[in-house]
Design an enzyme around this catalytic site. Structure first.
Site, mmCIF file in Angstrom:
data_model
loop_
_atom_site.group_PDB
_atom_site.id
_atom_site.type_symbol
_atom_site.label_atom_id
_atom_site.label_comp_id
_atom_site.label_asym_id
_atom_site.label_seq_id
_atom_site.Cartn_x
_atom_site.Cartn_y
_atom_site.Cartn_z
ATOM 1 N N VAL A 51 0.869 -1.180 0.000
ATOM 2 C CA VAL A 51 0.000 0.000 0.000
ATOM 3 C C VAL A 51 0.904 1.227 0.000
ATOM 4 O O VAL A 51 1.534 1.543 1.017
ATOM 5 C CB VAL A 51 -0.928 0.002 1.236
ATOM 6 C CG1 VAL A 51 -1.860 1.208 1.203
ATOM 7 C CG2 VAL A 51 -1.738 -1.290 1.328
ATOM 8 N N GLU A 63 4.316 -7.329 3.283
ATOM 9 C CA GLU A 63 4.546 -8.073 4.526
ATOM 10 C C GLU A 63 4.023 -7.310 5.748
ATOM 11 O O GLU A 63 3.671 -7.923 6.761
ATOM 12 C CB GLU A 63 6.046 -8.376 4.692
ATOM 13 C CG GLU A 63 6.609 -9.299 3.631
ATOM 14 C CD GLU A 63 7.100 -8.568 2.382
ATOM 15 O OE1 GLU A 63 6.654 -7.421 2.136
ATOM 16 O OE2 GLU A 63 7.922 -9.132 1.655
ATOM 17 N N CYS A 94 12.063 -7.793 1.489
ATOM 18 C CA CYS A 94 13.150 -6.846 1.734
ATOM 19 C C CYS A 94 13.676 -7.037 3.155
ATOM 20 O O CYS A 94 13.078 -7.752 3.971
ATOM 21 C CB CYS A 94 12.671 -5.406 1.511
ATOM 22 S SG CYS A 94 11.568 -4.777 2.793
ATOM 23 N N CYS A 97 11.349 -6.283 6.018
ATOM 24 C CA CYS A 97 10.245 -7.239 6.122
ATOM 25 C C CYS A 97 10.699 -8.592 6.650
ATOM 26 O O CYS A 97 9.932 -9.305 7.294
ATOM 27 C CB CYS A 97 9.538 -7.360 4.780
ATOM 28 S SG CYS A 97 8.596 -5.864 4.441
HETATM 29 N N1 THU Z 1 7.730 -4.178 -1.636
HETATM 30 C C1 THU Z 1 7.006 -5.037 -0.853
HETATM 31 O O1 THU Z 1 5.776 -4.901 -0.733
HETATM 32 N N2 THU Z 1 7.672 -6.032 -0.207
HETATM 33 C C2 THU Z 1 8.999 -6.285 -0.337
HETATM 34 O O2 THU Z 1 9.524 -7.150 0.361
HETATM 35 C C3 THU Z 1 9.783 -5.552 -1.341
HETATM 36 C C4 THU Z 1 9.162 -4.270 -1.802
HETATM 37 C C5 THU Z 1 7.024 -3.084 -2.319
HETATM 38 C C6 THU Z 1 7.250 -1.732 -1.722
HETATM 39 C C7 THU Z 1 6.906 -0.831 -2.897
HETATM 40 O O3 THU Z 1 5.505 -0.584 -2.881
HETATM 41 C C8 THU Z 1 7.243 -1.651 -4.122
HETATM 42 O O4 THU Z 1 7.422 -2.988 -3.659
HETATM 43 C C9 THU Z 1 8.499 -1.195 -4.842
HETATM 44 O O5 THU Z 1 9.574 -1.127 -3.959
#
Ligand code: THU
Length: 141
Positions: A51, A63, A94, A97
């Site tokens: 989001v 996450e 990442c 997370c």
């Molecule tokens: N993003 C995630 O939702 N989870 C991750 O572990 C890596 C990155 C999202 C954050 C952002 O909205 C998009 O990916 C680009 O970085």
């Protein structure tokens, strides 16, 4: 440490739930939708999507959404986890997370990764977590 019993059908169900969540992502800025799904230790499947926000730095990763869903639906421990990008391909959580997932992990929690199924301890070695705070508190002043 015990390894959770996660079947190929479980992984399939997780990928389906993660893909459904990914389709709900709010990503007007990156246009990079992410979906995450996990099995909790009571068997329920929870999921989340990213989001984003006009103030880019406060974006919530998928996450984050999944962790909130875990707590709001009764808590428990995460047994198995997967994450997909907009093409349905496996995506690594990442660094931040991985820390979020570690806090709520069951012992030996499994993650589907770009290099196969791994444990939470493999993707976040020598992690800082609740135990360090407990140990410090128990060691006295
Ligand atoms: N993003 C995630 O939702 N989870 C991750 O572990 C890596 C990155 C999202 C954050 C952002 O909205 C998009 O990916 C680009 O970085």
């Amino acid at each position: 440490m015990s390894t959770p019993d996660v079947t190929s059908a479980d992984w399939e169900a997780l990928r389906t739930a993660a893909t459904e969540a990914m389709h709900k992502a709010y990503v007007p800025y990156s246009k990079f939708p992410v979906g995450a799904a996990a099995i909790a230790d009571d068997g329920r499947i929870i999921s989340g999507c990213n989001v984003e926000n006009a103030s880019y730095g406060v974006t919530l990763c998928a996450e984050c959404s999944l962790t909130s869903a875990l707590i709001m639906s009764g808590g428990g421990r995460l047994v198995a986890f997967t994450c997909v990008d907009g093409h349905g391909n496996t995506l690594m959580p990442c660094g931040r997370c991985r820390q979020l997932l570690y806090e709520h992990s069951a012992p030996g929690m499994l993650l589907e990764t770009v290099s196969g199924v791994k444990t939470i301890d493999e993707v976040l070695p020598d992690a800082f977590g609740p135990r360090q705070l407990d140990d410090y508190a128990a060691s006295g002043t």
